[in-house]
Scaffold this active site. Sequence first.
Site: not given
Length: 445
Positions: A102, A240, A242, A244
């Site tokens: 992340s 960010d 990833d 999400d």
Amino acid sequence: MARLFGTDGVRGVANQDLTAELAMALGAAAARRLLRTGVTRRRVAVIGRDPRASSEMLEAAVIAGVTSEGVDALRVGVLPTPAVAYLTSAYDADFGVMISASHNPMPDNGIKIFGPGGHKLDDATEDRIEELVQQGPGARPTGAGIGRVVDAEDALERYLRHAGKAATTRLDDLTVVVDCAHGAASLAAPRAYRAAGANVIAIHDQPDGLNINDGVGSTHMQTLRSAVVSYGADLGLAHDGDADRCLAVDSHGRVIDGDAIMVVLAMAMHEAGELASDTLVATVMSNLGLHLAMRSAGIDVRTTGVGDRYVLEELRAGQYSLGGEQSGHIVLPAFGTTGDGIVTGLRLMSRMAQTHRTLADLAEPMHTLPQVLINVEVTDKATVADAPSVRDAVAQVEEELGDTGRILLRPSGTEQVVRVMVEAADEDTARQMAVRVAESVSAQS
């Protein structure tokens, strides 16, 4: 022995804490635990990753573990975490695995596992997978029983078609600067926003495996703030590693955090009659200003522990339609089973386009109380957080604040850190109180 799973999967320094051997064992254990019974077709697991260098190694290891249990690995490549969750459902897979840390720096990595339908795992399921990891492999298939690896050529397009449904109107008059964090959003986010009609200026969209989150993205907003002002854009969006998460910047370069985004979306859904039970789900980290704004709008707030998995559990339990975190994890169950930064960006811009209002104007009802957060490194976060002297320090601050602010002390879910957060009417008061409690925490470490 510490629990293997944290608040968001298994995470650590790649090749040190999170090794290829552990990744393979997790893939195999997930296959043994999550396979559905009574299914005659070949078992399938969706495997995705972010572009950091170690993700390639860990992807290979997870695939080895999965296929060693007779499960086919459907490799979707570099995609956002919410895309992997969605595709787990769309492909009717038995489970999905996302390899990403992340927003963490490049040396870190993580493994997130989704169950059938793309849902995050509950604690009991994670505990059982951990037990299977510790037990080691059992009897394995041979010959034709070994799983195969298939590349899903349509994965990105399929996800983009799905995410694009979040745009409720054309965005042709909006110019947006998108910070892709040199991460999983680098290809998907600009394409999604352009498909909806926005004029997109993409920055930090050239991942090389080493530059993910390196002074960019949703945890480093200054470059985006400057770019929005320099280009004269209507807004900026920061993802960010990833994708999400989504944070925003208004046309003046001011950060619009997850709390303010939730206020904008909650009020829009409330007006449209789409906010189930007139309720928003937020975590204990959300600013008191969010609660006050929602109260004024006639919207209830349900509060959960920190982590989007707990927001998701509350959303499912109450059949609510919006939830999220101050950090920018925004969950819209109508569009996915986890936080989706691209969907959030599309919904936010749709609200701007529909109302012909600026982002600053839409976010005005959110008045953020000064908030000070201090992270204290400790040797044993659970013991320190529960120490009597620390509890006494927290109680004293609570008494002094009364209903004019609040204090929150919690151990990190992923690090040996205790977080001290104080909100007060002014920043000096908040900082003094936070420092006082942080010193009591440090004294115990």
